[in-house]
Design an enzyme around this catalytic site. Structure first.
Site, PDB file in Angstrom:
ATOM      1  N   GLN A 107       2.053  33.063 -10.516  1.00 24.47           N
ATOM      2  CA  GLN A 107       2.126  34.052  -9.452  1.00 24.47           C
ATOM      3  C   GLN A 107       0.903  33.944  -8.532  1.00 24.47           C
ATOM      4  O   GLN A 107       1.032  33.897  -7.305  1.00 24.47           O
ATOM      5  CB  GLN A 107       2.196  35.465 -10.056  1.00 24.47           C
ATOM      6  CG  GLN A 107       2.313  36.560  -9.033  1.00 24.47           C
ATOM      7  CD  GLN A 107       3.664  36.553  -8.336  1.00 24.47           C
ATOM      8  OE1 GLN A 107       4.696  36.543  -8.991  1.00 24.47           O
ATOM      9  NE2 GLN A 107       3.667  36.555  -7.012  1.00 24.47           N
TER      10      GLN A 107
ATOM     11  N   CYS B 177       3.823  41.053  -6.071  1.00 27.77           N
ATOM     12  CA  CYS B 177       4.469  39.992  -6.857  1.00 27.77           C
ATOM     13  C   CYS B 177       5.955  40.249  -7.057  1.00 27.77           C
ATOM     14  O   CYS B 177       6.705  39.325  -7.334  1.00 27.77           O
ATOM     15  CB  CYS B 177       3.761  39.849  -8.202  1.00 27.77           C
ATOM     16  SG  CYS B 177       3.735  41.394  -9.135  1.00 27.77           S
TER      17      CYS B 177
HETATM   18  N1   CP Z   1       6.933  38.130  -9.984  1.00 29.85           N
HETATM   19  C1   CP Z   1       7.629  37.819 -11.091  1.00 29.85           C
HETATM   20  O1   CP Z   1       7.126  37.137 -12.000  1.00 29.85           O
HETATM   21  O2   CP Z   1       8.911  38.239 -11.098  1.00 29.85           O
HETATM   22  P1   CP Z   1       9.917  38.220 -12.331  1.00 29.85           P
HETATM   23  O3   CP Z   1       9.418  39.212 -13.337  1.00 29.85           O
HETATM   24  O4   CP Z   1      11.230  38.591 -11.729  1.00 29.85           O
HETATM   25  O5   CP Z   1       9.942  36.825 -12.911  1.00 29.85           O
HETATM   26  N1  NVA Z   2       2.446  43.352 -13.943  1.00 32.17           N
HETATM   27  C1  NVA Z   2       3.868  43.117 -13.938  1.00 32.17           C
HETATM   28  C2  NVA Z   2       4.190  41.851 -13.224  1.00 32.17           C
HETATM   29  C3  NVA Z   2       5.654  41.514 -13.152  1.00 32.17           C
HETATM   30  C4  NVA Z   2       5.894  40.214 -12.467  1.00 32.17           C
HETATM   31  C5  NVA Z   2       4.365  43.080 -15.371  1.00 32.17           C
HETATM   32  O1  NVA Z   2       3.704  42.462 -16.208  1.00 32.17           O
HETATM   33  O2  NVA Z   2       5.412  43.659 -15.649  1.00 32.17           O
END
Ligand code: CP
Ligand code: NVA
Length: 322
Positions: A149, A281
């Protein structure tokens, strides 16, 4: 295509073949820019319809202990576009979910596969998987880090701004996996980062120390503050993420109270530079960590970040697995 593909040659002595990607800190500055260069090349080839099957005949196993939209689809489509094959391995469907050891799983999967991507809770599980695998292991998110990410985010900023060193990124919210990886990548790249979070939600001290080591080299200024407005002042990038990450569902109500003043909204954006990029993200919760007008507004690049997961991860796979 492989032989005529200049960016995958080892001409600069920067071979990344066989390496793992567990944490951004594992990459040198040159390696980060190499990932960006290959990602840019692969993106341009995809747009032009030029095949780039540099991983023809190779397979990537993708172990998931948590949900995913972007990571799953971008890795699966990415390996396919590179000429390889991706296997989605829900941890509950393989013997890992019934208690088979990580080390046996790693050794067995290494006999079949050319790379393993894993999304899980405990970062140590990924470290152990890598220790026992003879093929590259890629971290697709743990409770501690989300390196793919952060690489896609900085690649996006690089595309939009043409330069990274000296920019200021404001992160408003939890000192979580995404924040940790951003701290590490900003420290490498010389991007100043100001993270605003409530007391009790700071990134782990070990991560801050790791980032400070690189910041001393790059000149990045890293700060953790309590006031979101202070963090956002004159920022080139304003970033936020969910208040409750995967695995923290039971803390959702308590966290919503703690983070109530940590929303990215119009008022906060007014403190940042007028053309500041809005990043997230995803998945996002409109009305919680960010308002709809900001995430869906003209400064938002969240869909570019999501798309760039594909190009950056293809670059990572091509560099580690070819
Ligand atoms: N940003 C991200 O990792 O998205 P997902 O949880 O959908 O993979
Ligand atoms: N901080 C979030 C990011 C998801 C892509 C999680 O870990 O759920």
């Amino acid at each position: 295509m492989l032989n005529s593909y200049p960016l995958l040659t080892d001409d600069l002595g920067l071979s990344m073949r066989g390496k793992d990607l567990l944490c951004v800190h594992d990459l040198s500055l040159d390696e980060i820019y190499r990932v960006f260069a290959v990602a840019s090349e692969l993106k341009s080839e995809l747009y032009q319809g030029i095949p780039h099957r540099v991983l023809s005949g190779k397979s990537l196993g993708m172990i998931f202990r948590k949900s995913s939209t972007r990571t799953r689809v971008s890795f699966e489509v990415g390996i396919w576009q590179l000429g390889g094959y991706g296997l989605y391995l829900n941890a509950d469907d393989i013997q890992l979910g019934r208690g088979e050891s990580i080390s046996d799983t790693a050794k067995v999967l290494s006999r079949y596969l050319d790379g393993i991507m894993i999304r899980t809770y405990d970062h140590e599980e990924v470290v152990e998987l890598a220790e026992h695998s003879s093929v590259p292991v890629i971290n697709g998110l743990t409770d501690l880090f989300h390196p793919c990410q952060a690489l896609a985010d900085m690649f996006t900023a690089y595309e939009k701004r043409g330069t990274l060193a000296g920019l200021k990124l404001a992160f408003i919210g939890d000192g979580n996996n995404v924040a940790n990886s951003l701290l590490l990548i900003c420290a490498k790249l010389g991007v100043h980062m100001s993270l605003a979070c409530p007391e009790g939600y700071d990134p782990p001290q070990s991560v801050v120390e790791m980032a400070k080591l690189d910041a001393a080299q790059s000149g990045a200024q890293l700060q953790i503050v309590r006031d979101p407005m202070e963090a956002a002042r004159d920022a080139d990038i304003v970033y936020t993420d969910v208040w409750a990450s995967m695995g923290q569902e039971l803390e959702k109500v308590e966290r919503a109270k703690s983070f109530a003043n940590y929303q990215v909204n119009r008022e906060l954006m007014a403190i940042a530079k007028p053309d500041a990029l809005v990043m997230h993200c995803l998945p996002a919760y409109r009305g919680e960590e960010i308002t709809a007008d900001v995430i869906d507004g003209p400064n938002s690049v969240v869909l570019d970040e999501a798309e760039n997961r594909l190009h950056v991860q293809k670059a990572i796979m091509a560099l580690l697995m070819s």
